[in-house]
Design a protein around this motif. Structure first.
Motif, mmCIF file in Angstrom:
data_model
loop_
_atom_site.group_PDB
_atom_site.id
_atom_site.type_symbol
_atom_site.label_atom_id
_atom_site.label_comp_id
_atom_site.label_asym_id
_atom_site.label_seq_id
_atom_site.Cartn_x
_atom_site.Cartn_y
_atom_site.Cartn_z
ATOM 1 N N THR A 1 0.787 -1.224 0.000
ATOM 2 C CA THR A 1 0.000 0.000 0.000
ATOM 3 C C THR A 1 0.817 1.271 0.000
ATOM 4 N N HIS A 2 2.147 1.156 -0.059
ATOM 5 C CA HIS A 2 2.937 2.381 -0.052
ATOM 6 C C HIS A 2 2.659 3.191 -1.292
ATOM 7 N N GLY A 3 2.536 4.492 -1.093
ATOM 8 C CA GLY A 3 2.256 5.342 -2.243
ATOM 9 C C GLY A 3 3.538 5.768 -2.920
ATOM 10 N N VAL A 4 3.364 6.683 -3.858
ATOM 11 C CA VAL A 4 4.520 7.186 -4.593
ATOM 12 C C VAL A 4 5.385 8.046 -3.660
ATOM 13 N N ALA A 5 4.696 8.676 -2.697
ATOM 14 C CA ALA A 5 5.386 9.645 -1.853
ATOM 15 C C ALA A 5 6.510 9.009 -1.044
ATOM 16 N N ASP A 6 6.308 7.748 -0.620
ATOM 17 C CA ASP A 6 7.377 7.086 0.128
ATOM 18 C C ASP A 6 8.517 6.854 -0.843
ATOM 19 N N ASP A 7 9.717 7.278 -0.435
ATOM 20 C CA ASP A 7 10.802 7.191 -1.412
ATOM 21 C C ASP A 7 11.401 5.795 -1.442
ATOM 22 N N LEU A 8 10.555 4.859 -1.836
ATOM 23 C CA LEU A 8 11.019 3.497 -2.011
ATOM 24 C C LEU A 8 11.306 3.313 -3.490
ATOM 25 N N ASN A 9 12.264 2.452 -3.750
ATOM 26 C CA ASN A 9 12.592 2.240 -5.147
ATOM 27 C C ASN A 9 11.702 1.195 -5.798
ATOM 28 N N ALA A 10 10.596 0.877 -5.153
ATOM 29 C CA ALA A 10 9.753 -0.173 -5.706
ATOM 30 C C ALA A 10 8.294 0.239 -5.616
ATOM 31 N N THR A 11 7.536 -0.017 -6.656
ATOM 32 C CA THR A 11 6.097 0.199 -6.586
ATOM 33 C C THR A 11 5.424 -1.164 -6.604
ATOM 34 N N ARG A 12 4.105 -1.129 -6.368
ATOM 35 C CA ARG A 12 3.385 -2.390 -6.363
ATOM 36 C C ARG A 12 3.490 -3.065 -7.719
ATOM 37 N N ASP A 13 3.396 -2.246 -8.767
ATOM 38 C CA ASP A 13 3.449 -2.807 -10.115
ATOM 39 C C ASP A 13 4.783 -3.482 -10.383
ATOM 40 N N ASP A 14 5.880 -2.838 -9.929
ATOM 41 C CA ASP A 14 7.204 -3.435 -10.123
ATOM 42 C C ASP A 14 7.274 -4.804 -9.469
ATOM 43 N N LEU A 15 6.825 -4.809 -8.211
ATOM 44 C CA LEU A 15 6.894 -6.048 -7.450
ATOM 45 C C LEU A 15 6.071 -7.128 -8.109
ATOM 46 N N SER A 16 4.851 -6.731 -8.508
ATOM 47 C CA SER A 16 3.945 -7.711 -9.082
ATOM 48 C C SER A 16 4.533 -8.264 -10.373
ATOM 49 N N LYS A 17 5.155 -7.370 -11.168
ATOM 50 C CA LYS A 17 5.751 -7.818 -12.427
ATOM 51 C C LYS A 17 6.915 -8.774 -12.154
ATOM 52 N N ALA A 18 7.752 -8.410 -11.157
ATOM 53 C CA ALA A 18 8.914 -9.257 -10.848
ATOM 54 C C ALA A 18 8.448 -10.642 -10.406
ATOM 55 N N LEU A 19 7.403 -10.653 -9.582
ATOM 56 C CA LEU A 19 6.890 -11.936 -9.102
ATOM 57 C C LEU A 19 6.324 -12.740 -10.270
ATOM 58 N N MET A 20 5.671 -12.025 -11.194
ATOM 59 C CA MET A 20 5.077 -12.716 -12.338
ATOM 60 C C MET A 20 6.175 -13.367 -13.182
ATOM 61 N N HIS A 21 7.280 -12.639 -13.388
ATOM 62 C CA HIS A 21 8.376 -13.216 -14.167
ATOM 63 C C HIS A 21 8.939 -14.434 -13.456
ATOM 64 N N ALA A 22 9.006 -14.351 -12.114
ATOM 65 C CA ALA A 22 9.504 -15.496 -11.367
ATOM 66 C C ALA A 22 8.579 -16.691 -11.546
ATOM 67 N N PHE A 23 7.257 -16.437 -11.512
ATOM 68 C CA PHE A 23 6.267 -17.503 -11.699
ATOM 69 C C PHE A 23 6.451 -18.166 -13.054
ATOM 70 N N CYS A 24 6.720 -17.342 -14.066
ATOM 71 C CA CYS A 24 6.770 -17.860 -15.426
ATOM 72 C C CYS A 24 8.140 -18.407 -15.780
ATOM 73 N N SER A 25 9.108 -18.362 -14.832
ATOM 74 C CA SER A 25 10.483 -18.648 -15.225
ATOM 75 C C SER A 25 10.676 -20.093 -15.668
#
Lengths: 1125, 135
Positions: free
Chosen positions: A233-257
């Motif tokens: 649930t972290h928004g853009v304002a938190d200066d994290l280098n990751a968004t939900r979409d990034d994480l979800s995409k990375a996990l998806m690639h791992a699933f499909c590996s």
């Protein structure tokens, strides 16, 4: 290179090692050291030798700082070449330090820096990488480290995987198990992203079925599955280098590996599909879609039926459980649902395309013979008059249509199967058109309400569009479709006639009787069906020529006769346009003939007709839209518009008021379209010639000018001439000239004589004036290279008209001087210069003569004003090309602006109304000179435009105006000067004005205060205020305003209650808000004044002003806290 | 002093999206008032009063009739009556101290955003007692 003595760099090392120093100093000292090393002023050997104590001491803190310094330094010299020896020594050191857990950060940073080094600059040897991995696996417990260290570990792992995969390939099960452990229970988003990537690459490294991946798939998947679906649930304002979409995409690639995940992943995803969280549903649909592509058909076949059942649930929203929605808005829920359904349909499509097993009936059997689907279709078929009762029904029918059409689209075979199964029944259920008409009749009598079976209609149209897709896909070998014994083609052909007539009757009898909400659905369905049928590629179209013509005819008749039903009308028009462009796309010659005959002819005739029942704007829209389908059609449209304009002008009963609209459509829509698609050619030339032919009769001109359509004709003529080539322009201008010279008794045949000062100026009739106006508009549009016949005679002619106060003559003179002055291509280059002088002198004297002699007998104050603006136009022409003579004109205008002061000194009165108006129009003349114009002197009419001419003019005139303003004694003169200068300031580019802010700010502020009194200057006040707000946005302007803050704010607070214009009040408030960023000490004393103004504005008549006032008040209350009220 | 939250588990509603101001007319209307106060946050939760449906546009009335009467006496006065129905959130609680806090917030905001001659009247039917706050 000379090395730096240790005394200079050792303090940097000490600064870094000292923990008590601030972080900024730490990084500064690393930077300094890195620069020294990069410039070869310090060798790594020296550095390490000096740092000896820090690297080996038993004090954990000092040691860890020392190692970290070396690591950080190494990462900053990644581009520097290092020899093998250095690299080996460094790798040895860092690898050995991996076992030193209190100082692990430095070792990790150093290892990462070594691994990241590029091939050319000396990089770590493969044997060392191997040792590094071993030591890493042995000594580092990832999950016991802090988040930043864990991130470094994952970075090292993924770097090794990406760059040295061969090292990992030799790993055994135990080591892979270590990776499992490392990523297990990870919580930090950035680390997670990296660890997903690690899993993806590791799994891809071992593709063979007996390999480690197959062995460890369940372990890895167990870890991964905990994170699905990614909830973050972290928004853009938190200066994290990751968004939900990034994480979800990375996990998806791992699933499909790897396909070895299939036995675990697919059941999980299918299970999550029944989740009540919308997010989980959408995510699993996306993952499924990707997994199907990567796992391969063999593995997916066994899941096909389960997949279909789950997707069916989502698509038809069968599951009874309510979705868990945190937010109650029905609109949002609807959006969620739509997204889900579209994702599910995507997934179904992928499944049908990718899971092509030996049994090609797999999905056909699953879907077509599914109990629910059969039931639904049966209920649609059986309902004699299925009237849609609710939105849910509509959604169900839509979903069913999508499923069927996805299935049918997938291949020719499945299309045929679907058609065999359902198409005939569906069309039969629709009934026949005669049925329908008779029923409609009944409705008219009011005996019964009736309707077409919407479900059947929708489904058959969907099927039509999917078989069109199939036909498009197999465009190359459509003969096989036609020759096959059983194919959708044959089935469609049988029912075609009936379907077309039915759809047509839906259009023609139009569904007035139906429910208004649903009427749109029926109509759009019918139009879509017709459109689909008509846009089949020609070779495999089941449609015979006459049926095609029928369809076009149906749609065209809607355009011509059913304009009162605007939705239907627009839809049909759009359909016709798409049909037209599909003809162009497929290059279908036979169809083109029919299209031209049926559609283009009819639509174009609308423009030409005099039938008043249909609004002209619609007729023009129809022809333009149809024209956009192809170049040939547009040419037809252009010609018919031309014809319509000419006939409307020439015929005694023609409608002059239409000419404006026709011309508007021609010049603003058709001409630009043709221009971009390169089809203008002779078109503009012939149109211009025809126009000239028409207006050569004086009676005609009389009619035109008496009805006030001269302006639109002239504008059209200019545009036409403007797009012509030079040769064409030569033809046009010659014709126009000979025409004028044959009609007008040209007074000045001799080329060397021109009007001298004091000559009598002959006046002309209205017709002659309009004739000259047309000639002038031809000349305005000319390119600079086009020769003008008898230019001197023409200039004389126009001068006479200018002295009579005719503005078109001023436009044309301005254009001539702008384009042809000092043009070496013409022999009379020097003469032009002289003529210009004569004309100016003549104008000056005419204006002055009246104002000083007070000879009111001529009574032509009005023409005097016109001459003034004529002068301004000529001045504008000169200004744009950068000619020096513009100075004469501007000085003269300035003199006129100040004229009433001269008058006042002569103590004359009674005449002052005329002179103030002269002063006023002279001030307005500066507006003409500085502003851009549509009428002439712009890019369209090929004017010469020197860059930055406005800026130059502004800079030249500023000192003159400033001194004049200082000198001016009377209020009226000052006002006139303010007006003139205001026009110059507001039209000059803002950066130029801001750079002069220190000089003119007070003038602007004072003008605002003085001009805000009268209603007439409201536009000027607004544009000056905009200039002021531009200054407020600029640093330099701000400084200048700061010096005069009292006066500026008090004028602005006055403008807050400016009664004549709402935007002035609003902008003034916005300016006041902008003041709040100024230094506190300067602004604070103004607080009371501003707040009072803002409170007053809270009660403004306009909402926008009130809202701005609230903002202003809040900003000032918050920033300059005192007593808020 | 505080013993947990007064309303620990509120129902949160979606904030409907809408364009700036649908009414073209420039006169003051309830929607203007609503726009001013909708974003005030509940003292206990990070949600606005609109999201907690403490406030709704229908509960606001701008009385122009009274204003016109007052206009005769040379004072343009409107009465903003916020019939502040505490039902959805505050009804559950017998003695809701939050009502007064929210009421003060509302009053301050309204006084800041509307000219001083406007009279603000807030009515709270909380646990059977009608609290009226006027300025």
């Amino acid at each position: 290179m000379a090395s730096v003595p240790p005394g200079e760099w050792v303090p940097h090392v000490e600064a870094y090692v000292d923990v008590s120093r601030p972080a900024a100093q730490h990084s500064a000292s690393v930077d300094a050291l890195a620069t020294l090393v990069n410039k070869d002023k310090l060798t790594l050997f020296d550095l390490v030798a000096k740092m000896d104590m820090y690297l080996t001491t038993t004090d954990h803190i000092l040691r860890s700082r020392g190692i970290l310094l070396l690591g950080e330094l190494l990462s900053r010299i990644s581009d520097k070449w290092l020899d093998v020896n250095t690299i080996t020594t460094l790798s040895d050191f860092f690898i050995s330090r991996l076992s030193d857990w209190p100082a692990i950060r430095g070792a990790l940073v150093g290892c990462l820096a070594l691994l990241h080094r590029k091939q050319g600059g000396g990089c770590i040897v493969i044997a060392d990488v191997k040792r590094l991995v071993e030591s890493f696996l042995q000594n580092v417990q990832v999950q016991s480290l802090a988040a930043a260290d864990r991130k470094l570990c994952f970075q090292i792992l993924s770097c090794i995987l990406d760059r040295y995969p061969e090292v990992i390939k030799r790993m055994d099960g135990e080591q892979l198990y270590w990776i499992c452990e490392a990523i297990d229970e990870e919580k930090d988003p950035e680390c997670l992203k990296l660890s997903f990537h690690v899993v993806e690459v590791v799994m891809k490294l071992f593709p063979d079925p007996s390999g480690l991946a197959a062995q460890f798939a369940s372990e890895f998947f167990e870890i991964l599955s905990k994170y699905f679906p990614v909830y973050f649930t972290h928004g853009v304002a938190d200066d994290l280098n990751a968004t939900r979409d990034d994480l979800s995409k990375a996990l998806m690639h791992a699933f499909c590996s790897t396909p070895y995940f299939e036995p675990f992943a697919i059941p999980l995803l299918l299970d999550k599909l029944s989740s009540s969280l919308p997010l989980a549903k959408v995510e699993s649909l996306k993952y499924l879609d990707n997994c199907i592509r990567f796992y391969g058909a063999d593995r997916m076949v066994k899941h096909a039926s389960a997949l279909w059942f789950k997707l069916k649930e989502v698509i038809f929203s069968l599951s009874s459980e309510q979705l868990l929605l945190t937010s109650g808005s029905p609109k949002d829920a609807e959006k969620n649902k739509n997204q889900m359904v579209s994702e599910a349909l995507n997934c179904l499509k992928t499944a049908i395309v990718f899971i092509d097993s030996s049994d090609k009936d797999l999905f056909i059997n699953l879907i077509l013979f599914d109990g629910d689907i059969e039931n639904k279709i049966h209920s649609i078929l059986s309902a004699e008059r299925s009237i849609l009762s609710s939105v849910e029904d509509l959604a169900q029918v839509n979903a069913l249509g999508s499923v069927i059409s996805i299935l049918a689209q997938s291949s020719t075979y499945s299309c045929t199967r679907v058609f065999q199964e359902h198409f005939t029944h569906l069309v039969d259920a629709l009934g026949t058109s005669t049925d329908y008409e008779s029923r409609q009749l009944n409705t008219c009598n009011g005996s019964s309400s009736t309707s077409v079976n919407y479900g059947a209609l929708y489904l058959s149209v969907q099927m039509l569009s999917s078989c069109r897709e199939v036909a498009l896909a197999s465009y190359a070998d459509c003969s096989s479709i036609k020759l096959a014994k059983v194919s959708w083609w044959l089935i469609l052909e049988k029912k075609l006639d009936r379907l077309i007539h039915l759809l047509g009757s839906l259009l023609t009898i139009a569904s007035q009787s139906m429910h208004s909400v649903l009427r749109g659905e029926y109509v759009s369905c019918a139009v879509k069906g017709l459109l689909t049928l008509a846009t089949f590629p020609e070779q495999c179209s089941p449609l015979p020529a006459n049926a095609y013509e029928d369809i076009l005819y149906m749609l065209t008749s809607v355009i011509t006769s059913k304009f009162e039903n605007i939705d239907l009308w627009r839809l049909s028009l759009k359909a016709l346009t798409s049909i037209g462009s599909s003809i162009v796309e497929f290059n279908a010659s036979q169809k083109e003939v029919i299209y031209c005959r049926t559609v283009v002819d009819n639509v174009v005739s609308l423009v030409e007709s005099y039938d008043g029942s249909m609004p002209l704007s619609l007729r023009l829209e129809a022809s333009y839209e149809v024209g956009t389908a192809g170049l040939n059609y547009m040419l037809r449209v252009a010609r018919s518009l031309e014809g319509a304009v000419v006939t409307n002008i020439s015929k005694a009963n023609g409608r002059m008021e239409h000419v404006t609209q026709l011309f508007e459509c021609y010049s603003s829509r058709v001409l630009p379209w043709l221009f971009t698609s390169g089809g203008i050619n002779e078109l503009a030339l012939s149109f211009a010639m025809r126009l000239l032919d028409e207006i050569k009769y004086l009676t005609m001109l009389d009619r035109i000018s008496s009805q006030g359509f001269l302006d639109s004709l002239m504008m059209g003529m200019k545009l036409l001439v403007g797009v012509c080539t030079e040769e064409q322009q030569t033809l046009i201008v010659q014709k126009a000239y000979s025409m004028v010279s044959s009609i007008l008794p040209l007074p000045l045949k001799s080329t060397h004589h021109h009007l001298a000062v004091g000559d009598f100026v002959p006046s002309h009739s209205v017709q002659e004036t309009s004739l000259v106006g047309m000639l002038s508009s031809v000349i305005i549009g000319l390119r600079p290279q086009t020769p003008v016949p008898d230019m001197l005679v023409m200039i004389n002619l126009f001068t006479v008209f200018l002295l009579n106060g005719k503005l078109p003559a001023a436009y044309v003179l301005a254009s001539i001087f702008n384009k042809y002055l000092h043009n070496t291509e013409f022999s009379h280059e020097n003469q032009l210069d002289k003529i210009l002088d004569d004309i100016l002198e003549r104008c000056f004297s005419t204006v002055l003569a009246n104002s000083y002699s007070k000879d009111k007998s001529s009574g032509n104050i009005l023409s005097k004003i016109d001459i003034l603006s004529g002068l301004a136009w000529i001045g504008k022409g000169l200004l744009m090309r950068g000619d020096e003579k513009v100075k004469d004109i501007s000085m003269f205008l300035l003199k006129c602006v100040c004229s009433d002061e001269a008058l006042a000194s002569e103590e004359s009165y009674g005449n002052d109304s005329s002179d103030t108006s002269v002063a006023k129009s002279a001030a307005g003349a500066f507006h003409i000179m500085m502003s851009d114009s549509e009428v002439c002197l712009n890019k369209k009419f090929h004017a010469r435009i020197k860059p930055l001419y406005k800026q130059r003019f502004f800079l030249i005139l500023t000192p003159i105006f400033l001194s004049k303003i200082k000198e001016a004694t009377s209020m009226t003169t000052k006002l006139a000067l303010y007006r003139a200068f205001g026009h110059i300031i507001s039209n000059a580019p803002v950066p130029a004005v801001v750079s002069e802010a220190h000089q003119i700010l007070l003038v602007i502020v004072d003008s605002l205060a003085k001009l805000s009194v009268s209603l007439q200057d409201k536009d000027l006040v607004y544009s000056l205020l905009l200039v002021l707000s531009g200054m407020l946005m600029d640093e330099k302007g701000k400084e200048c305003i700061l010096d005069n803050i009292h006066i500026t704010i008090s004028v602005l607070t006055q403008l807050v209650s400016y009664p004549h214009m709402m935007v002035v009040r609003e902008t003034a408030l916005q300016c006041l808000v902008a003041f709040s960023t100024f230094p506190h000490s300067k602004v604070f004393p103004m607080r009371r004044k501003v707040l009072q103004a803002a409170i007053k504005a809270l009660d403004d008549r306009k909402r926008a002003v009130r809202q701005e006032a609230v903002r202003c008040r809040q900003t000032w209350c918050a920033n300059f806290a005192g007593r808020p009220f | 002093m505080t013993v947990g939250m007064i309303n620990a588990n509120p129902v949160v509603h979606e904030r409907p999206e809408r364009a700036a101001h649908p009414h073209a007319a420039a006169a003051l209307d309830p929607l203007d008032v609503f726009d001013t106060v909708r974003d005030i946050k509940d003292p206990e939760h990070p949600y606005s009063l609109e999201q907690l449906s403490v406030l709704s546009q229908e509960s606001i009335s701008v009385d122009e009739k009274l204003g016109r009467i007052q206009y005769v006496c040379c004072m343009l006065t409107y009465i903003l009556a916020l019939h502040f129905c505490a039902c959805t959130v505050l009804k559950i609680v017998q003695h809701c101290s939050m009502a007064t806090v929210i009421g003060l917030c509302l009053r301050l905001k309204l006084m800041q955003n509307f000219p001083p001659h406007f009279k603000v009247l807030l009515c709270f039917p909380v646990s059977g007692i009608l609290i009226i706050m006027t300025s």
